[in-house]
Design a protein around this motif. Structure first.
Motif, PDB file in Angstrom:
ATOM      1  N   TYR A 164       0.841  -1.210   0.000  1.00 39.43           N
ATOM      2  CA  TYR A 164       0.000   0.000   0.000  1.00 39.43           C
ATOM      3  C   TYR A 164       0.871   1.255   0.000  1.00 39.43           C
ATOM      4  O   TYR A 164       0.537   2.259  -0.629  1.00 39.43           O
ATOM      5  CB  TYR A 164      -0.989   0.009   1.184  1.00 39.43           C
ATOM      6  CG  TYR A 164      -0.482   0.717   2.407  1.00 39.43           C
ATOM      7  CD1 TYR A 164      -0.685   2.079   2.590  1.00 39.43           C
ATOM      8  CD2 TYR A 164       0.232   0.033   3.392  1.00 39.43           C
ATOM      9  CE1 TYR A 164      -0.202   2.728   3.705  1.00 39.43           C
ATOM     10  CE2 TYR A 164       0.703   0.673   4.511  1.00 39.43           C
ATOM     11  CZ  TYR A 164       0.491   2.018   4.663  1.00 39.43           C
ATOM     12  OH  TYR A 164       0.977   2.668   5.763  1.00 39.43           O
ATOM     13  N   GLU A 165       2.015   1.208   0.707  1.00 38.78           N
ATOM     14  CA  GLU A 165       2.910   2.360   0.761  1.00 38.78           C
ATOM     15  C   GLU A 165       3.598   2.566  -0.581  1.00 38.78           C
ATOM     16  O   GLU A 165       3.860   3.696  -0.986  1.00 38.78           O
ATOM     17  CB  GLU A 165       3.933   2.188   1.884  1.00 38.78           C
ATOM     18  CG  GLU A 165       4.972   3.284   1.962  1.00 38.78           C
ATOM     19  CD  GLU A 165       4.416   4.695   2.128  1.00 38.78           C
ATOM     20  OE1 GLU A 165       5.117   5.645   1.752  1.00 38.78           O
ATOM     21  OE2 GLU A 165       3.276   4.865   2.613  1.00 38.78           O
ATOM     22  N   GLN A 166       3.888   1.480  -1.289  1.00 42.78           N
ATOM     23  CA  GLN A 166       4.459   1.610  -2.629  1.00 42.78           C
ATOM     24  C   GLN A 166       3.472   2.312  -3.559  1.00 42.78           C
ATOM     25  O   GLN A 166       3.854   3.210  -4.319  1.00 42.78           O
ATOM     26  CB  GLN A 166       4.837   0.234  -3.189  1.00 42.78           C
ATOM     27  CG  GLN A 166       5.997  -0.427  -2.467  1.00 42.78           C
ATOM     28  CD  GLN A 166       6.340  -1.776  -3.065  1.00 42.78           C
ATOM     29  OE1 GLN A 166       6.553  -1.879  -4.270  1.00 42.78           O
ATOM     30  NE2 GLN A 166       6.389  -2.808  -2.231  1.00 42.78           N
ATOM     31  N   VAL A 167       2.201   1.913  -3.489  1.00 43.35           N
ATOM     32  CA  VAL A 167       1.167   2.558  -4.309  1.00 43.35           C
ATOM     33  C   VAL A 167       1.039   4.020  -3.903  1.00 43.35           C
ATOM     34  O   VAL A 167       1.056   4.914  -4.748  1.00 43.35           O
ATOM     35  CB  VAL A 167      -0.193   1.831  -4.155  1.00 43.35           C
ATOM     36  CG1 VAL A 167      -1.319   2.618  -4.850  1.00 43.35           C
ATOM     37  CG2 VAL A 167      -0.117   0.413  -4.700  1.00 43.35           C
ATOM     38  N   ARG A 168       0.931   4.287  -2.603  1.00 42.32           N
ATOM     39  CA  ARG A 168       0.764   5.643  -2.109  1.00 42.32           C
ATOM     40  C   ARG A 168       1.904   6.547  -2.541  1.00 42.32           C
ATOM     41  O   ARG A 168       1.691   7.624  -3.073  1.00 42.32           O
ATOM     42  CB  ARG A 168       0.654   5.649  -0.573  1.00 42.32           C
ATOM     43  CG  ARG A 168       0.311   7.039  -0.002  1.00 42.32           C
ATOM     44  CD  ARG A 168       0.938   7.292   1.345  1.00 42.32           C
ATOM     45  NE  ARG A 168       2.376   7.249   1.347  1.00 42.32           N
ATOM     46  CZ  ARG A 168       3.186   8.240   0.924  1.00 42.32           C
ATOM     47  NH1 ARG A 168       2.690   9.352   0.437  1.00 42.32           N
ATOM     48  NH2 ARG A 168       4.490   8.108   0.976  1.00 42.32           N
ATOM     49  N   THR A 207     -10.691   2.775 -10.520  1.00 39.49           N
ATOM     50  CA  THR A 207     -11.382   2.377  -9.296  1.00 39.49           C
ATOM     51  C   THR A 207     -10.427   1.530  -8.463  1.00 39.49           C
ATOM     52  O   THR A 207      -9.431   0.993  -8.973  1.00 39.49           O
ATOM     53  CB  THR A 207     -12.637   1.548  -9.603  1.00 39.49           C
ATOM     54  OG1 THR A 207     -12.230   0.323 -10.222  1.00 39.49           O
ATOM     55  CG2 THR A 207     -13.619   2.313 -10.485  1.00 39.49           C
ATOM     56  N   VAL A 208     -10.735   1.413  -7.196  1.00 38.46           N
ATOM     57  CA  VAL A 208      -9.916   0.594  -6.297  1.00 38.46           C
ATOM     58  C   VAL A 208      -9.801  -0.816  -6.847  1.00 38.46           C
ATOM     59  O   VAL A 208      -8.709  -1.375  -6.938  1.00 38.46           O
ATOM     60  CB  VAL A 208     -10.519   0.596  -4.871  1.00 38.46           C
ATOM     61  CG1 VAL A 208      -9.904  -0.484  -4.018  1.00 38.46           C
ATOM     62  CG2 VAL A 208     -10.345   1.961  -4.226  1.00 38.46           C
ATOM     63  N   ARG A 209     -10.927  -1.399  -7.212  1.00 38.18           N
ATOM     64  CA  ARG A 209     -10.912  -2.785  -7.713  1.00 38.18           C
ATOM     65  C   ARG A 209     -10.116  -2.929  -8.995  1.00 38.18           C
ATOM     66  O   ARG A 209      -9.374  -3.896  -9.168  1.00 38.18           O
ATOM     67  CB  ARG A 209     -12.328  -3.288  -7.910  1.00 38.18           C
ATOM     68  CG  ARG A 209     -13.021  -3.571  -6.605  1.00 38.18           C
ATOM     69  CD  ARG A 209     -14.387  -4.150  -6.815  1.00 38.18           C
ATOM     70  NE  ARG A 209     -15.032  -4.342  -5.530  1.00 38.18           N
ATOM     71  CZ  ARG A 209     -16.298  -4.584  -5.370  1.00 38.18           C
ATOM     72  NH1 ARG A 209     -17.092  -4.674  -6.423  1.00 38.18           N
ATOM     73  NH2 ARG A 209     -16.804  -4.750  -4.163  1.00 38.18           N
ATOM     74  N   ALA A 228      -4.264   2.809   0.406  1.00 40.46           N
ATOM     75  CA  ALA A 228      -3.424   3.825  -0.246  1.00 40.46           C
ATOM     76  C   ALA A 228      -4.268   5.027  -0.654  1.00 40.46           C
ATOM     77  O   ALA A 228      -3.882   6.178  -0.425  1.00 40.46           O
ATOM     78  CB  ALA A 228      -2.717   3.226  -1.463  1.00 40.46           C
ATOM     79  N   TYR A 229      -5.434   4.780  -1.242  1.00 39.52           N
ATOM     80  CA  TYR A 229      -6.320   5.869  -1.659  1.00 39.52           C
ATOM     81  C   TYR A 229      -6.775   6.686  -0.448  1.00 39.52           C
ATOM     82  O   TYR A 229      -6.818   7.914  -0.506  1.00 39.52           O
ATOM     83  CB  TYR A 229      -7.534   5.325  -2.407  1.00 39.52           C
ATOM     84  CG  TYR A 229      -7.346   5.087  -3.900  1.00 39.52           C
ATOM     85  CD1 TYR A 229      -6.094   4.906  -4.474  1.00 39.52           C
ATOM     86  CD2 TYR A 229      -8.440   5.026  -4.748  1.00 39.52           C
ATOM     87  CE1 TYR A 229      -5.941   4.684  -5.827  1.00 39.52           C
ATOM     88  CE2 TYR A 229      -8.310   4.810  -6.113  1.00 39.52           C
ATOM     89  CZ  TYR A 229      -7.061   4.640  -6.655  1.00 39.52           C
ATOM     90  OH  TYR A 229      -6.917   4.426  -7.998  1.00 39.52           O
ATOM     91  N   ARG A 230      -7.141   6.012   0.659  1.00 37.19           N
ATOM     92  CA  ARG A 230      -7.585   6.741   1.860  1.00 37.19           C
ATOM     93  C   ARG A 230      -6.476   7.654   2.378  1.00 37.19           C
ATOM     94  O   ARG A 230      -6.723   8.806   2.759  1.00 37.19           O
ATOM     95  CB  ARG A 230      -8.002   5.766   2.964  1.00 37.19           C
ATOM     96  CG  ARG A 230      -9.371   5.164   2.790  1.00 37.19           C
ATOM     97  CD  ARG A 230      -9.847   4.442   4.045  1.00 37.19           C
ATOM     98  NE  ARG A 230      -8.932   3.422   4.523  1.00 37.19           N
ATOM     99  CZ  ARG A 230      -8.917   2.154   4.126  1.00 37.19           C
ATOM    100  NH1 ARG A 230      -9.784   1.737   3.220  1.00 37.19           N
ATOM    101  NH2 ARG A 230      -8.052   1.297   4.635  1.00 37.19           N
ATOM    102  N   THR A 231      -5.250   7.147   2.394  1.00 34.94           N
ATOM    103  CA  THR A 231      -4.120   7.942   2.869  1.00 34.94           C
ATOM    104  C   THR A 231      -3.867   9.122   1.947  1.00 34.94           C
ATOM    105  O   THR A 231      -3.651  10.245   2.402  1.00 34.94           O
ATOM    106  CB  THR A 231      -2.859   7.061   2.993  1.00 34.94           C
ATOM    107  OG1 THR A 231      -3.153   5.950   3.840  1.00 34.94           O
ATOM    108  CG2 THR A 231      -1.691   7.839   3.551  1.00 34.94           C
ATOM    109  N   LEU A 232      -3.915   8.884   0.650  1.00 31.36           N
ATOM    110  CA  LEU A 232      -3.709   9.963  -0.316  1.00 31.36           C
ATOM    111  C   LEU A 232      -4.809  11.018  -0.208  1.00 31.36           C
ATOM    112  O   LEU A 232      -4.545  12.219  -0.334  1.00 31.36           O
ATOM    113  CB  LEU A 232      -3.663   9.394  -1.741  1.00 31.36           C
ATOM    114  CG  LEU A 232      -2.407   8.608  -2.085  1.00 31.36           C
ATOM    115  CD1 LEU A 232      -2.626   7.780  -3.344  1.00 31.36           C
ATOM    116  CD2 LEU A 232      -1.214   9.541  -2.247  1.00 31.36           C
TER     117      LEU A 232
END
Length: 126
Positions: free
Chosen positions: A16-20, A40-42, A58-62
C-alpha cells in the motif's frame, strides 16, 4: 494517460505504501495532472495483482493528505495537491513554532529539531 506503477513484492516497503508513494510522487511531479481520473480501487488492485483493501488503504491515505479527492460516484481524481499540501505544511509549521516557543526553545534549537526530524523522515523513505 496510463498509470505507471510497479509493485516490488520483495521490498521491505508495504505494497500500500508503494502505491501511495508512487501516486503521490507522480501527482507532485505533474506526471498525473490535476483532475486526472484514477482507476477504481478494484480495477487498480486487479491490474497490480493486489488485494482491493491494499489499494483502498493507499487511496484513503492519499485523500487524507489532499493528493486525491473522491467525488462520490463520479470517481477519484488527482487534487490540486500542491496548494493543499502547502497549506497543511504551513499550518503544521506554525503549530510547531508555537509549541517550540511555549517549551522555551530558542530559534536555533527549534530549527535544528525541525531539520533533524525532516532528515529522519526522508531517510526512512529511502
Amino acid at each position: 494517460m496510463p498509470l505507471h506503477l510497479a509493485i516490488d513484492p520483495d521490498s521491505a516497503t508495504a505494497p500500500y505504501e508503494q502505491v501511495r508513494s508512487q501516486l503521490a510522487s507522480q501527482a507532485r511531479e505533474g506526471e498525473l495532472p490535476t483532475g486526472f481520473r484514477l482507476p477504481t480501487v478494484r480495477a487498480l488492485a486487479q491490474e497490480l495483482g493486489l488485494a482491493a483493501n491494499t489499494v483502498a488503504k493507499a487511496y484513503r491515505t492519499l485523500e487524507a493528505d489532499g493528493v486525491i479527492e473522491t467525488r462520490g460516484r463520479n470517481g477519484t481524481f488527482v487534487a490540486a495537491a500542491g496548494d493543499a499540501a502547502e497549506r497543511e505544511a504551513a499550518s503544521a509549521a506554525a503549530a510547531y513554532a508555537r509549541r517550540a516557543r511555549h517549551l522555551g526553545l530558542g530559534h536555533d534549537a527549534a530549527l535544528a529539531a525541525a531539520v533533524e526530524a525532516l532528515r529522519a523522515a526522508y531517510a526512512r523513505e529511502g
